[in-house]
Design a protein around this motif. Structure first.
Motif, PDB file in Angstrom:
ATOM      1  N   GLY A  70       0.846  -1.041   0.039  1.00  0.00           N
ATOM      2  CA  GLY A  70       0.105  -0.033   0.098  1.00  0.00           C
ATOM      3  C   GLY A  70       0.793   1.179  -0.073  1.00  0.00           C
ATOM      4  O   GLY A  70       2.063   1.193  -0.145  1.00  0.00           O
ATOM      5  N   TYR A  71       0.371   2.380   0.208  1.00  0.00           N
ATOM      6  CA  TYR A  71       1.008   3.725   0.525  1.00  0.00           C
ATOM      7  C   TYR A  71       0.178   4.605   1.338  1.00  0.00           C
ATOM      8  O   TYR A  71      -0.967   4.601   1.419  1.00  0.00           O
ATOM      9  CB  TYR A  71       1.422   4.181  -0.993  1.00  0.00           C
ATOM     10  CG  TYR A  71       0.093   4.740  -1.723  1.00  0.00           C
ATOM     11  CD1 TYR A  71      -0.443   5.879  -2.184  1.00  0.00           C
ATOM     12  CD2 TYR A  71      -0.773   3.719  -2.234  1.00  0.00           C
ATOM     13  CE1 TYR A  71      -1.302   6.307  -2.832  1.00  0.00           C
ATOM     14  CE2 TYR A  71      -1.855   4.006  -3.218  1.00  0.00           C
ATOM     15  CZ  TYR A  71      -2.037   5.250  -3.322  1.00  0.00           C
ATOM     16  OH  TYR A  71      -2.877   5.509  -4.164  1.00  0.00           O
ATOM     17  N   SER A  73      -0.468   7.777   0.759  1.00  0.00           N
ATOM     18  CA  SER A  73      -1.342   8.560   0.092  1.00  0.00           C
ATOM     19  C   SER A  73      -2.627   7.981  -0.100  1.00  0.00           C
ATOM     20  O   SER A  73      -3.860   8.609  -0.541  1.00  0.00           O
ATOM     21  CB  SER A  73      -0.889   9.329  -0.760  1.00  0.00           C
ATOM     22  OG  SER A  73       0.355  10.286  -0.596  1.00  0.00           O
ATOM     23  N   CYS A  74      -2.905   6.569  -0.058  1.00  0.00           N
ATOM     24  CA  CYS A  74      -4.032   5.959  -0.254  1.00  0.00           C
ATOM     25  C   CYS A  74      -5.321   6.251   0.487  1.00  0.00           C
ATOM     26  O   CYS A  74      -5.275   6.588   1.757  1.00  0.00           O
ATOM     27  CB  CYS A  74      -3.864   4.383   0.060  1.00  0.00           C
ATOM     28  SG  CYS A  74      -5.166   3.184  -0.255  1.00  0.00           S
ATOM     29  N   ASP A  76      -8.341   4.944   0.765  1.00  0.00           N
ATOM     30  CA  ASP A  76      -9.247   4.042   1.388  1.00  0.00           C
ATOM     31  C   ASP A  76      -8.906   2.792   1.824  1.00  0.00           C
ATOM     32  O   ASP A  76      -8.886   2.372   2.997  1.00  0.00           O
ATOM     33  CB  ASP A  76     -10.528   3.976   0.437  1.00  0.00           C
ATOM     34  CG  ASP A  76     -10.069   3.810  -0.865  1.00  0.00           C
ATOM     35  OD1 ASP A  76      -9.179   3.173  -1.161  1.00  0.00           O
ATOM     36  OD2 ASP A  76     -10.556   4.472  -1.916  1.00  0.00           O
ATOM     37  N   CYS A  78      -6.152   1.057   2.231  1.00  0.00           N
ATOM     38  CA  CYS A  78      -5.053   0.945   3.017  1.00  0.00           C
ATOM     39  C   CYS A  78      -5.237   1.342   4.314  1.00  0.00           C
ATOM     40  O   CYS A  78      -4.912   0.632   5.496  1.00  0.00           O
ATOM     41  CB  CYS A  78      -3.781   1.898   2.534  1.00  0.00           C
ATOM     42  SG  CYS A  78      -3.087   1.461   0.792  1.00  0.00           S
ATOM     43  N   SER A 105       5.531  -0.291   1.179  1.00  0.00           N
ATOM     44  CA  SER A 105       5.059   0.800   0.324  1.00  0.00           C
ATOM     45  C   SER A 105       5.365   0.730  -1.222  1.00  0.00           C
ATOM     46  O   SER A 105       6.437   0.201  -1.640  1.00  0.00           O
ATOM     47  CB  SER A 105       5.654   2.076   0.699  1.00  0.00           C
ATOM     48  OG  SER A 105       5.628   3.352  -0.157  1.00  0.00           O
ATOM     49  N   ASP A 107       4.757   3.367  -3.220  1.00  0.00           N
ATOM     50  CA  ASP A 107       5.043   4.710  -3.488  1.00  0.00           C
ATOM     51  C   ASP A 107       6.499   5.089  -2.843  1.00  0.00           C
ATOM     52  O   ASP A 107       6.300   6.211  -2.056  1.00  0.00           O
ATOM     53  CB  ASP A 107       3.807   5.376  -2.994  1.00  0.00           C
ATOM     54  CG  ASP A 107       3.656   6.732  -3.697  1.00  0.00           C
ATOM     55  OD1 ASP A 107       4.605   7.195  -4.537  1.00  0.00           O
ATOM     56  OD2 ASP A 107       3.089   7.545  -3.361  1.00  0.00           O
ATOM     57  N   TYR A 148       1.118  -3.856  -8.702  1.00  0.00           N
ATOM     58  CA  TYR A 148       0.947  -2.752  -8.513  1.00  0.00           C
ATOM     59  C   TYR A 148       1.251  -1.912  -9.769  1.00  0.00           C
ATOM     60  O   TYR A 148       2.175  -2.193 -10.607  1.00  0.00           O
ATOM     61  CB  TYR A 148       1.407  -1.955  -7.402  1.00  0.00           C
ATOM     62  CG  TYR A 148       2.942  -1.657  -7.465  1.00  0.00           C
ATOM     63  CD1 TYR A 148       3.508  -0.618  -7.681  1.00  0.00           C
ATOM     64  CD2 TYR A 148       3.973  -2.772  -6.916  1.00  0.00           C
ATOM     65  CE1 TYR A 148       5.022  -0.249  -7.772  1.00  0.00           C
ATOM     66  CE2 TYR A 148       5.258  -2.379  -7.240  1.00  0.00           C
ATOM     67  CZ  TYR A 148       5.849  -1.249  -7.489  1.00  0.00           C
ATOM     68  OH  TYR A 148       7.126  -1.177  -7.787  1.00  0.00           O
ATOM     69  N   ASP A 160      -2.020   2.150  -8.318  1.00  0.00           N
ATOM     70  CA  ASP A 160      -3.125   1.136  -8.118  1.00  0.00           C
ATOM     71  C   ASP A 160      -2.294   0.057  -7.576  1.00  0.00           C
ATOM     72  O   ASP A 160      -1.105  -0.318  -8.121  1.00  0.00           O
ATOM     73  CB  ASP A 160      -3.668   0.625  -9.534  1.00  0.00           C
ATOM     74  CG  ASP A 160      -4.427   1.944 -10.240  1.00  0.00           C
ATOM     75  OD1 ASP A 160      -5.325   2.472  -9.208  1.00  0.00           O
ATOM     76  OD2 ASP A 160      -4.431   1.980 -11.233  1.00  0.00           O
ATOM     77  N   HIS A 161      -3.150  -0.838  -6.872  1.00  0.00           N
ATOM     78  CA  HIS A 161      -2.131  -1.904  -6.161  1.00  0.00           C
ATOM     79  C   HIS A 161      -3.171  -2.876  -5.502  1.00  0.00           C
ATOM     80  O   HIS A 161      -4.436  -2.831  -5.183  1.00  0.00           O
ATOM     81  CB  HIS A 161      -1.485  -1.507  -4.975  1.00  0.00           C
ATOM     82  CG  HIS A 161      -2.279  -0.875  -3.757  1.00  0.00           C
ATOM     83  ND1 HIS A 161      -2.748  -1.649  -2.878  1.00  0.00           N
ATOM     84  CD2 HIS A 161      -2.586   0.544  -3.514  1.00  0.00           C
ATOM     85  CE1 HIS A 161      -3.254  -0.668  -1.871  1.00  0.00           C
ATOM     86  NE2 HIS A 161      -3.358   0.341  -2.362  1.00  0.00           N
ATOM     87  N   ALA A 163      -4.936  -5.358  -2.983  1.00  0.00           N
ATOM     88  CA  ALA A 163      -5.708  -5.139  -1.860  1.00  0.00           C
ATOM     89  C   ALA A 163      -5.587  -6.468  -0.890  1.00  0.00           C
ATOM     90  O   ALA A 163      -6.095  -6.463   0.022  1.00  0.00           O
ATOM     91  CB  ALA A 163      -7.027  -4.642  -1.844  1.00  0.00           C
TER      92      ALA A 163
END
Length: 206
Positions: A70-71, A73-74, A76, A78, A105, A107, A148, A160-161, A163
């Motif tokens: 994830g990252y 700035s996600c 929702d 994450c 991460s 990102d 991702y 995009d990654h 979930a």
């Protein structure tokens, strides 16, 4: 005499093997996760944790690791996933005291070590955030069965990654993958109760 000794050892090994197999098949099996009867290998890698220390495959050994890509700035998936993991973390550790949660991460340009450190501590001080360049992240993601992609240009690019959560056993191998539930036109986060239930079952199988 020597051959007799070998036959006896072989017979005992066969009996023990059958006993362990029977015991395993009698235990409750995972109902929601994609569970691998034969755990999948992970290739060597080197990431950096949110404290600036190297994190390699060796740090997976002796741990049950739940890995999430994830990252910070996600907007929702994450934060929802990490929050849900925080809710059940104590219960995960009851099932296996050597449990650990890893956020990788996707990102690295925006997710500096300092930013990751502040972000992951918000959810749980024991959680670990990891980063690396895309030359390391892409093959690592593929190895874990995740993906991702970066799209767009400039500072407003999108990420995009997957979930899903990957469960790695104490041998450093992939034991299972937990996938999010689907709604029409929407991906929702993984159900934490179902995750916990299957986690307990998988740990008990080892």
């Amino acid at each position: 005499m020597k051959h007799t000794y070998i036959y006896v050892i072989g017979f005992i090994a066969a009996i023990l093997g059958a006993w362990f197999f029977q015991k395993a098949t009698q235990l409750p099996q995972p109902e929601h996760a994609l569970y691998y009867q034969h755990a999948r290998d992970i290739k060597p890698f080197e990431l950096i944790d949110h404290n600036g220390d190297p994190f390699t495959k060796a740090k997976l050994k002796g741990k049950w690791s739940l890995v999430f890509f994830g990252y910070t700035s996600c907007p929702d998936v994450c934060p929802t996933t990490l929050q849900n993991l925080g809710y059940i973390y104590d219960e995960l550790k009851v099932a296996a005291h050597n449990s650990q949660i890893l956020l990788v991460s996707v990102d690295p340009q925006r997710d500096t070590q300092e930013k990751l450190s502040q972000y992951i501590a918000y959810f749980n001080a024991e959680f670990i955030a990891l980063r690396a360049g895309h030359d390391v992240l892409f093959p690592f993601a593929r190895n874990l069965g995740l993906m991702y992609a970066i799209s767009g240009e400039g500072e407003g690019y999108l990420v995009d990654h997957s979930a899903s959560l990957v469960l790695i056993n104490p041998e450093g191998k992939i034991a299972a993958i937990f996938k999010p539930e689907q709604e029409v036109g929407k991906v929702v986060s993984i159900d934490s109760d179902k995750l916990l239930s299957d986690y307990q079952k998988i740990v008990a199988l080892y």
